[in-house]
Design a protein around this motif. Structure first.
Motif, PDB file in Angstrom:
ATOM      1  N   ARG A  25       0.804  -1.226   0.000  1.00 38.89           N
ATOM      2  CA  ARG A  25       0.000   0.000   0.000  1.00 38.89           C
ATOM      3  C   ARG A  25       0.834   1.272   0.000  1.00 38.89           C
ATOM      4  O   ARG A  25       0.285   2.352  -0.110  1.00 38.89           O
ATOM      5  N   MET A  26       2.148   1.164   0.108  1.00 39.06           N
ATOM      6  CA  MET A  26       3.005   2.341   0.139  1.00 39.06           C
ATOM      7  C   MET A  26       2.915   3.080  -1.199  1.00 39.06           C
ATOM      8  O   MET A  26       3.193   2.496  -2.251  1.00 39.06           O
ATOM      9  N   ALA A  27       2.563   4.337  -1.168  1.00 44.84           N
ATOM     10  CA  ALA A  27       2.380   5.110  -2.397  1.00 44.84           C
ATOM     11  C   ALA A  27       3.647   5.157  -3.244  1.00 44.84           C
ATOM     12  O   ALA A  27       3.581   5.086  -4.464  1.00 44.84           O
ATOM     13  N   PHE A  28       4.806   5.256  -2.601  1.00 47.65           N
ATOM     14  CA  PHE A  28       6.028   5.385  -3.392  1.00 47.65           C
ATOM     15  C   PHE A  28       6.420   4.105  -4.106  1.00 47.65           C
ATOM     16  O   PHE A  28       7.292   4.121  -4.960  1.00 47.65           O
ATOM     17  N   TRP A  29       5.808   2.972  -3.803  1.00 47.48           N
ATOM     18  CA  TRP A  29       6.043   1.752  -4.581  1.00 47.48           C
ATOM     19  C   TRP A  29       5.350   1.856  -5.938  1.00 47.48           C
ATOM     20  O   TRP A  29       5.609   1.078  -6.838  1.00 47.48           O
ATOM     21  N   HIS A  30       4.383   2.763  -6.067  1.00 52.24           N
ATOM     22  CA  HIS A  30       3.517   2.804  -7.254  1.00 52.24           C
ATOM     23  C   HIS A  30       3.800   3.998  -8.155  1.00 52.24           C
ATOM     24  O   HIS A  30       2.909   4.457  -8.861  1.00 52.24           O
ATOM     25  N   ASP A  31       5.028   4.497  -8.153  1.00 47.99           N
ATOM     26  CA  ASP A  31       5.342   5.671  -8.968  1.00 47.99           C
ATOM     27  C   ASP A  31       5.993   5.323 -10.304  1.00 47.99           C
ATOM     28  O   ASP A  31       6.468   6.181 -11.015  1.00 47.99           O
ATOM     29  N   GLY A  32       6.008   4.060 -10.664  1.00 51.09           N
ATOM     30  CA  GLY A  32       6.593   3.633 -11.930  1.00 51.09           C
ATOM     31  C   GLY A  32       8.035   3.154 -11.812  1.00 51.09           C
ATOM     32  O   GLY A  32       8.539   2.480 -12.703  1.00 51.09           O
ATOM     33  N   SER A  33       8.719   3.499 -10.712  1.00 45.38           N
ATOM     34  CA  SER A  33      10.102   3.063 -10.550  1.00 45.38           C
ATOM     35  C   SER A  33      10.201   1.710  -9.846  1.00 45.38           C
ATOM     36  O   SER A  33      11.279   1.139  -9.762  1.00 45.38           O
ATOM     37  N   CYS A  34       9.074   1.215  -9.360  1.00 51.01           N
ATOM     38  CA  CYS A  34       9.068  -0.036  -8.597  1.00 51.01           C
ATOM     39  C   CYS A  34       8.137  -1.058  -9.234  1.00 51.01           C
ATOM     40  O   CYS A  34       7.113  -0.723  -9.812  1.00 51.01           O
ATOM     41  N   GLU A  35       8.532  -2.301  -9.081  1.00 54.31           N
ATOM     42  CA  GLU A  35       7.701  -3.439  -9.474  1.00 54.31           C
ATOM     43  C   GLU A  35       7.590  -4.319  -8.235  1.00 54.31           C
ATOM     44  O   GLU A  35       8.590  -4.577  -7.569  1.00 54.31           O
ATOM     45  N   ILE A  36       6.406  -4.745  -7.912  1.00 57.76           N
ATOM     46  CA  ILE A  36       6.190  -5.580  -6.725  1.00 57.76           C
ATOM     47  C   ILE A  36       6.186  -7.046  -7.146  1.00 57.76           C
ATOM     48  O   ILE A  36       5.584  -7.395  -8.164  1.00 57.76           O
ATOM     49  N   VAL A  37       6.874  -7.887  -6.384  1.00 62.36           N
ATOM     50  CA  VAL A  37       6.878  -9.321  -6.678  1.00 62.36           C
ATOM     51  C   VAL A  37       5.422  -9.766  -6.795  1.00 62.36           C
ATOM     52  O   VAL A  37       4.634  -9.563  -5.868  1.00 62.36           O
ATOM     53  N   PRO A  38       5.052 -10.345  -7.942  1.00 62.83           N
ATOM     54  CA  PRO A  38       3.641 -10.629  -8.204  1.00 62.83           C
ATOM     55  C   PRO A  38       3.022 -11.776  -7.417  1.00 62.83           C
ATOM     56  O   PRO A  38       1.806 -11.891  -7.356  1.00 62.83           O
TER      57      PRO A  38
END
Length: 84
Positions: free
Chosen positions: A13-26
């Protein structure tokens, strides 16, 4: 283009994970070795809270690891640490 691969055991849920520079392990079922291979193949820096990745970095080399030493902190505590 993503630069960082965020491990599945970190709060998504961290907003900074979702700025395009991060990919979350699916998939939370991915083993560390699969995460490692994926990061290497895609040129991503691994961001875990799991010290197993530190061992992989020392033994195998790239990719780069940014280990979050936050213990059993909940998502609010992690947010406070990273948002400073």
């Amino acid at each position: 283009m993503a630069e960082f691969l965020i491990d599945a055991n970190l709060p998504k849920r961290m907003a900074f994970w979702h700025d395009g520079s991060c990919e979350i392990v699916p998939d939370t079922q991915w083993h560390d070795s699969r995460i490692w291979r994926y990061a290497r193949q895609h040129g991503l820096t691994v961001v875990p809270r799991d010290a197993d990745f530190e061992r992989l970095a020392l033994l195998e080399g790239p990719p780069v690891v940014i280990l979050l030493c936050v213990g059993m902190a909940n998502w609010r505590e992690i947010w406070q640490i990273l948002n400073q």
